[in-house]
Motif scaffolding. Structure first.
Motif, PDB file in Angstrom:
ATOM      1  N   ASN A   2      -0.452  35.568  -2.969  1.00 62.76           N
ATOM      2  CA  ASN A   2       0.337  35.918  -4.138  1.00 62.76           C
ATOM      3  C   ASN A   2      -0.303  37.091  -4.892  1.00 62.76           C
ATOM      4  O   ASN A   2      -1.493  37.081  -5.195  1.00 62.76           O
ATOM      5  N   VAL A   3       0.511  38.115  -5.206  1.00 62.59           N
ATOM      6  CA  VAL A   3      -0.019  39.324  -5.853  1.00 62.59           C
ATOM      7  C   VAL A   3      -0.584  39.003  -7.234  1.00 62.59           C
ATOM      8  O   VAL A   3      -1.651  39.471  -7.624  1.00 62.59           O
ATOM      9  N   GLU A   4       0.169  38.189  -7.960  1.00 61.21           N
ATOM     10  CA  GLU A   4      -0.253  37.914  -9.323  1.00 61.21           C
ATOM     11  C   GLU A   4      -1.588  37.172  -9.351  1.00 61.21           C
ATOM     12  O   GLU A   4      -2.486  37.488 -10.144  1.00 61.21           O
ATOM     13  N   LEU A   5      -1.704  36.195  -8.457  1.00 57.58           N
ATOM     14  CA  LEU A   5      -2.967  35.454  -8.380  1.00 57.58           C
ATOM     15  C   LEU A   5      -4.109  36.415  -8.069  1.00 57.58           C
ATOM     16  O   LEU A   5      -5.166  36.388  -8.700  1.00 57.58           O
ATOM     17  N   LEU A   6      -3.850  37.314  -7.087  1.00 59.96           N
ATOM     18  CA  LEU A   6      -4.890  38.261  -6.692  1.00 59.96           C
ATOM     19  C   LEU A   6      -5.272  39.162  -7.861  1.00 59.96           C
ATOM     20  O   LEU A   6      -6.453  39.376  -8.147  1.00 59.96           O
ATOM     21  N   LEU A   7      -4.241  39.663  -8.578  1.00 55.32           N
ATOM     22  CA  LEU A   7      -4.515  40.532  -9.728  1.00 55.32           C
ATOM     23  C   LEU A   7      -5.398  39.820 -10.748  1.00 55.32           C
ATOM     24  O   LEU A   7      -6.393  40.369 -11.233  1.00 55.32           O
ATOM     25  N   ALA A   8      -5.032  38.581 -11.039  1.00 58.53           N
ATOM     26  CA  ALA A   8      -5.795  37.846 -12.039  1.00 58.53           C
ATOM     27  C   ALA A   8      -7.226  37.626 -11.564  1.00 58.53           C
ATOM     28  O   ALA A   8      -8.180  37.794 -12.323  1.00 58.53           O
ATOM     29  N   TYR A  53      -1.154  29.192 -10.673  1.00 57.90           N
ATOM     30  CA  TYR A  53      -0.578  29.467  -9.344  1.00 57.90           C
ATOM     31  C   TYR A  53      -0.887  28.387  -8.327  1.00 57.90           C
ATOM     32  O   TYR A  53      -0.285  28.359  -7.261  1.00 57.90           O
ATOM     33  N   LEU A  54      -1.831  27.520  -8.602  1.00 61.28           N
ATOM     34  CA  LEU A  54      -2.151  26.485  -7.616  1.00 61.28           C
ATOM     35  C   LEU A  54      -1.774  25.086  -8.100  1.00 61.28           C
ATOM     36  O   LEU A  54      -1.198  24.308  -7.364  1.00 61.28           O
TER      37      LEU A  54
END
Lengths: 103, 172, 299, 612
Positions: A2-8, A53-54
């Motif tokens: 997930n992009v958002e998870l990675l960004l965070a 996200y999890l």
């Protein structure tokens, strides 16, 4: 992934790196505390990201963040207490001059 | 790119940038307020990750905390205005390396670990706040109470340490 | 979008009326056109940047003051529908936004590189640590009764009995703390005219001074609106439409806040801290305890 | 047209703002609101608002004569105001440092109102001008020096690096010569060629002074101070060397008024060539606060035109945070010869003395009259003496009301300020009927004052003075000393006078004494039955020596003079404020800033009557 998870998580990593740099490189106790605050902030970002996200249904994750905030406050209180005491006694909170703290 | 992605990226960038400013500026008040705005950006980041209670709490708590930080910075620094542009760092190379390694390791972990399935929706804010309250006063009550007592102890200890040693040693 | 515009207009109107009221309480002259004349005149006057300022702080501080007042106003309902955003954490959000008043004053104090301003800024910081608790803790008791952080829900919870009757102690503490937060007399330590020549305001001139004063007035209106929502039953009332009740109550609270302090000397900062810690915080805890009892006992 | 117009063509939107500016006049009063009231001026009634900071003002209102010592400060105030700004002078004074007055009127309320009208049209028409010259005065020229933030003894005129530690030198202004309300002026004319004045050299030398008297103190117990090394009697630690504070404050004077951001300066010099900058070294010589932390002290000028102090009083406070660590006071002039090197005839001498102190002209006129009469051996008829008492008491009431207005201003008690000020304006020139008509208003003010919440906690215990011989007037009577020249005055004895006395010695007691004296004064006026200004009596060609004492509103003033053939050849004046001025420094040490200003205010100083 997930992009958002990675960004965070990358945000958290960057804050962690900056915090480590600050805590190691600064000579002044107050500045070192700022570094530690950033490290703790990085931990909070990761916790919130993992929660969102999890495990969005686990309220315990949010509680964990509250605990980290408490730790930050405690760190501030104790840090400043020590800083005042040292400043009163020695007129300095520079770490280079805190030889006797090395034990 | 969804709005959420954009805001997470934006506030994340802001938080990191202000975090860097903390150690780049020579003015100590600026340094403290940069840390404040870094933390505020994190609060906004939490908001954009739909953690409403935590975000608002972060924004509120950090403002007071960092303002207090500012006054201590002015008290305890040699050159609070930063007009002398003096260098107050040591072991710079080592610190830079350590910081970078920490960053790289954390990013590597973020990228290469399999985080498993990603949840799509979070519960709405009112539900979250309710759940958090139940959690705090139910299952995690002991931890919560411990944290409360710890902070009280820390307050008392810090005050005791910081008070002037009036006649305490003298009476021995 | 229309809600936002309507609310901003209402806030502007309220701010204007409060400006007229403040001029009246300060100088004894009631001039309806006073604030607009003063505002236009300030727009035409020079904006002086003092020597060696922290330019960013100096410029940002007035805007931040205004912004924090506006943000806090965003979660205050005038009628059940007239609210910009009904956040699930509304009551906490008001708090969070208002803390930035402190940051703004700190910046305004440090920015211009002047001794009067700096002392004013640090004074406000010292003050806030004392009364921030007196804003948060009464709100906690209000939230306990409403069983929600939603501001609309808080107003609805007072349908039978307004909080000013249900928890008068909380109202008094909140009212005093709100006056201190808006640095109104007798708590005007950071802007004391005869002690610091205007304190944090002393070095501002021209447009920035106009923004600073506007932000301060908006802050007074917002705090009054918050007091109305938390303790005076918000829009509720017989005969008149909801918006009219909100407006009347907010203006009445503003007028009380402005008038209350004019008939007494300024509080000493040491006394203020002393009373807040010794008296205010125990009373606030007692208030929470009493409200907790009432919530449990009353159906 | 006004000299301080803002650059730009008067057109469109600017015309509108100019009209608004003409309606919205904000005045900064020089030398102060108290002087304006003493001249019978009601600024607010004339349509101007009084502001506390020159940055918020658009009109500089000069009232009466400004002594030469204060003109520089007035010029600085003018330079700090926002443009468009106007200079409005009431009275005949020529101010050499300031530009030509935009509006000049005589000293009276009618002229003030007329002047405001002219000022409005001047603003409406001339607020903007395409060609404006910058205001320039010698006092605004600032010399830039370069100094090391760690080694303040390193001072040079060129930028460069510090010979001791290699840091870049930072620019700062060379120490100023006179105190100002605000040290930072908006318009700076950097003039690197100005030669250092003697005062600056002096300061520089002090920075390098290695021979300062040494003190040894315990790092844990700052109250332990002795002249030789040893161990602390309280904890047994070795005492550490520090330099005495005297040198510190001198050296600081240059930088501190603007609370410079680099203010952690110090005068420690023995770093040698240390590559690492020791913070222990930096803070070692800093003075310790009462709580034992070595903190930076800043010198902040209050006055000579500070809104919360009597106009003309120049107070420089050394502030340790919000606490006063030290102070110095200056007054304008005060050294003028009473006779200006030549004998005066009695009539002009009396006129001259009446002008010495604008805040209490009647008392000094009476003093001069009595002294000349005493020297000439003339007896005044009882009725005249009685009517003079009426005038003196009227002035006392007016003066105490004026003090209440200042007190109201200092404490942010707006109602008291407004009410007392308007009563003062009404009382000070009123005839006996009008004074009696004002009695209920005054009684109401006093009653309301007694019921004011917070007043006690604000004033009780502030500015406590030990009863001693240097106290005069209400200050002495508030300390339980019945020091009152009226007790021995036969014309007062006939009216049944008893002095007001209080124990307490603090600001609250002084407030109570003054309030009670207002009531007593009213009763005395009723008993006297008439008010008549003391007029010079024709003493002919009399010769002799005489003396007189008059209880002015601030305490007893004494005058000794010698008459030779109807002309005054020698005169010696002793005034209460001269004695009170010396009380300030010990009085305000370790008080919070607000309390310190209140304590000074409670002494009711008149800077104009101070004689050195």
């Amino acid at each position: 992934m997930n992009v958002e998870l990675l960004l965070a998580l990358v945000t958290g990593a960057a804050l962690f790196g900056v915090g480590i740099y600050g805590a190691l490189s600064q000579t002044n106790l107050v500045m070192i505390m700022m570094g530690v605050e950033l490290i703790l902030a990085a931990a909070m970002v990761n916790l919130v990201a993992f929660w969102r996200y999890l495990h969005p249904d686990a309220a315990a994750a949010q509680m964990f963040v509250l605990i980290v905030m408490t730790v930050m406050a405690i760190e501030m209180a104790v840090g400043f207490g020590v800083a005042i005491a040292r400043f009163r006694a020695r007129g300095s909170v520079e770490m280079e001059e805190a030889a006797e703290l090395k034990g | 790119m969804s709005a959420q992605t954009f805001f997470i990226g934006f506030f994340g960038l802001a938080a990191v940038w202000f975090g860097v400013v903390v150690f780049r500026t020579h003015s100590m008040v600026r340094s403290a307020l940069a840390l404040l705005f870094s933390q505020t950006a994190l609060g906004a980041l939490f908001l954009s990750m739909q953690a409403e209670f935590l975000g608002v709490l972060q924004i509120m708590m950090m403002a007071t905390e960092m303002s207090i930080m500012a006054i201590f910075m002015v008290m305890f620094m040699m050159d609070p205005g930063g007009l002398g542009e003096m260098d107050m760092t040591h072991q710079k190379r080592l610190s830079l390396a350590a910081g970078f390694v920490a960053f790289a390791a954390a990013v590597a972990a973020a990228v290469f670990v399999d985080w498993g399935p990603v949840a799509g929706v979070a519960p709405d804010a009112a539900q979250q706040t309710h759940d958090l309250g139940i959690e705090l006063l139910g299952r995690s009550m002991l931890i919560f109470e411990t944290a409360g007592v710890t902070i009280l102890t820390a307050m008392i200890a810090a005050t005791a340490v910081a008070m002037p040693a009036v006649k305490r040693i003298g009476n021995k | 979008m229309t809600t936002v515009l309507v609310l901003l207009l209402l806030l502007a109107a309220g701010t204007y009326l409060v400006a007229v009221l403040e001029a009246w309480t300060a100088s004894g002259r009631f001039r309806l056109a006073g604030p607009v004349v003063a505002g236009i005149a300030l727009l035409g006057r020079e904006f002086i940047v003092p020597r060696k300022p922290d330019r960013i702080f100096f410029e940002v501080a007035p805007v931040l003051l205004l912004l924090s007042a506006l943000l806090a106003a965003a979660v205050v309902p005038l009628t059940p529908d007239l609210i910009i955003t009904d956040l699930a954490t509304g009551a906490l959000f008001i708090n969070a936004a208002l803390v930035y008043v402190l940051v703004a004053l700190l910046m305004a104090g440090w920015g211009p590189n002047g001794a009067y301003a700096m002392i004013g800024g640090w004074r406000f910081l010292g003050q806030l640590i004392a009364y921030a608790m007196l804003i948060v803790m009464p709100i906690t008791a209000v939230v306990m009764r409403a069983e929600s952080l939603l501001t609309t829900r808080i107003v609805a919870s007072q349908a039978g009995l307004w909080n000013i009757v249900y928890q008068p102690l909380g109202f008094m503490l909140f009212f005093v703390a709100a006056m201190a937060l808006a640095f109104l007399p007798p708590f005007d330590l950071p802007t004391a005219k005869a002690e610091l020549a205007g304190g944090v305001e002393a070095e501002y001139s021209g447009v920035r001074l106009a923004i600073f004063r506007l932000g301060r007035l908006a802050l007074i209106v917002t705090l009054a609106a918050a007091a109305v929502v938390f303790y005076l039953g918000g829009w509720q009332g017989p005969w008149l439409p909801p918006w009219a009740w909100s407006a009347i109550k907010i203006l009445a609270v503003c007028a009380t806040m402005l008038l209350a302090g004019r008939a007494m000397p300024r509080v000493r900062d040491a006394d203020l801290l002393h009373w807040c810690w010794i008296l205010g915080i125990p009373l606030a805890l007692l208030n929470i305890f009493l409200v907790g009892l009432l919530v449990l006992v009353l159906p | 047209m006004i000299a301080g117009a803002r650059q730009g063509k008067l057109s469109g939107l600017r015309r509108l703002t100019a009209l608004a500016m003409a309606r919205d006049l904000r005045a900064f009063i020089v030398p102060g609101a108290d002087i304006a009231r003493a001249h019978g001026l009601d600024i607010e009634a004339a349509g101007m608002q009084v502001v506390a900071s020159p940055r918020h003002a658009s009109v500089l209102l000069v009232v009466g004569v400004i002594p030469p010592a204060l003109r520089e400060a007035a010029a600085v105030i003018y330079a700090q105001m926002m443009r468009p700004r106007a200079l409005f002078v009431l009275g005949p004074d020529e101010l050499d440092q300031l530009p030509e007055a935009d509006i000049r009127e005589d000293l009276s309320q009618q002229d003030l109102i007329r002047g405001v009208r002219r000022l409005r049209s001047a603003f409406a028409e001339g607020a903007f001008r395409p060609d404006v010259a910058d205001f320039d005065a010698p006092v605004l020229h600032v010399r830039i020096q370069y100094t090391c933030p760690m080694h303040p003894e390193v001072v040079q005129d060129e930028p460069g690096s510090c010979p001791k530690c290699g840091m870049n030198l930072v620019a700062r202004e060379a120490p100023a010569t006179a105190g100002h309300t605000h040290a930072d002026q908006p318009e700076l004319i950097v003039d690197a060629d100005t030669h250092a004045t003697p005062a600056q050299d002096h300061a520089a030398q002090h920075g390098m002074n290695h021979d300062a008297p040494a003190e040894y103190t315990c790092p844990m117990h700052p109250e332990v101070v002795q002249n030789e090394p040893g161990s602390c009697p309280e904890c047994g630690m070795n005492l550490e060397l520090r330099e005495t504070k005297g040198t510190k404050s001198h050296e600081d004077a240059g930088i501190s008024p603007d609370s410079d951001h680099s203010s952690m300066d110090h005068n420690h010099m023995d770093h040698g060539d240390m590559a690492f900058m020791s913070m222990v070294g930096v803070t070692k010589d800093l003075p310790r606060s009462s709580d034992g932390l070595p903190m930076d002290w800043i010198d902040v000028p209050f006055g000579p035109f500070f809104p919360g102090l009597p106009g003309g009083l120049l107070l420089t406070l050394t502030l340790d945070g919000d606490t006063v660590a030290g102070s110095s006071v200056q007054t304008p002039g005060g050294n003028e010869e009473l006779l200006q090197h030549s004998a005066l005839d009695a009539g002009s001498f009396i006129e001259r003395l009446a002008k010495v102190e604008p805040l209490a002209p009647v008392s000094y006129r009476l003093l001069a009259c009595r002294a000349t009469e005493n020297a000439a051996g003339v007896e005044v008829p009882a009725a005249t003496a009685c009517a003079r008492v009426g005038a003196l008491e009227r002035e006392r009431i007016a003066s105490h009301l004026g003090w209440l207005a200042l007190f109201g201003q200092q404490t942010g008690f707006d109602w008291l300020q407004r009410c007392a000020a308007s009563l003062q304006l009404k009382v000070q020139n009123a005839g006996i009927r009008q004074v009696l008509a004002l009695k209920p208003d005054i009684a109401f003010l006093i009653k309301r004052l007694h019921r004011t919440p917070l007043l006690k906690s604000r004033t009780a215990g502030v500015g406590r003075l030990a009863p001693n011989a240097a106290l005069r007037g209400p200050v002495a009577r508030a300390a339980g000393i019945g020091n009152d020249a009226r007790s021995t005055d036969p014309s007062y004895a006939a009216l049944g006078f008893t002095p007001v006395c209080r124990e307490g010695c603090d600001a609250l007691a002084r407030l109570q004494v003054r309030v009670e004296e207002i009531t007593h004064g009213l009763a005395l006026i009723v008993a006297a039955g008439a008010i008549e200004l003391p007029a010079p009596i024709n003493i002919g060609e009399a010769s002799g020596a005489g003396e007189a004492a008059v209880e002015t509103p601030r305490g007893v003033a004494r005058l000794r003079l010698t008459l030779e053939k109807g002309r005054v050849t020698a005169a010696q004046l002793e005034t209460p404020s001269t004695l009170h001025l010396a009380l300030i420094d010990p009085l305000i040490k370790q008080l919070a800033l607000g309390d310190a200003l209140l304590a000074i205010g409670s002494l009711d100083l008149a800077p104009w009557e101070v004689r050195q």
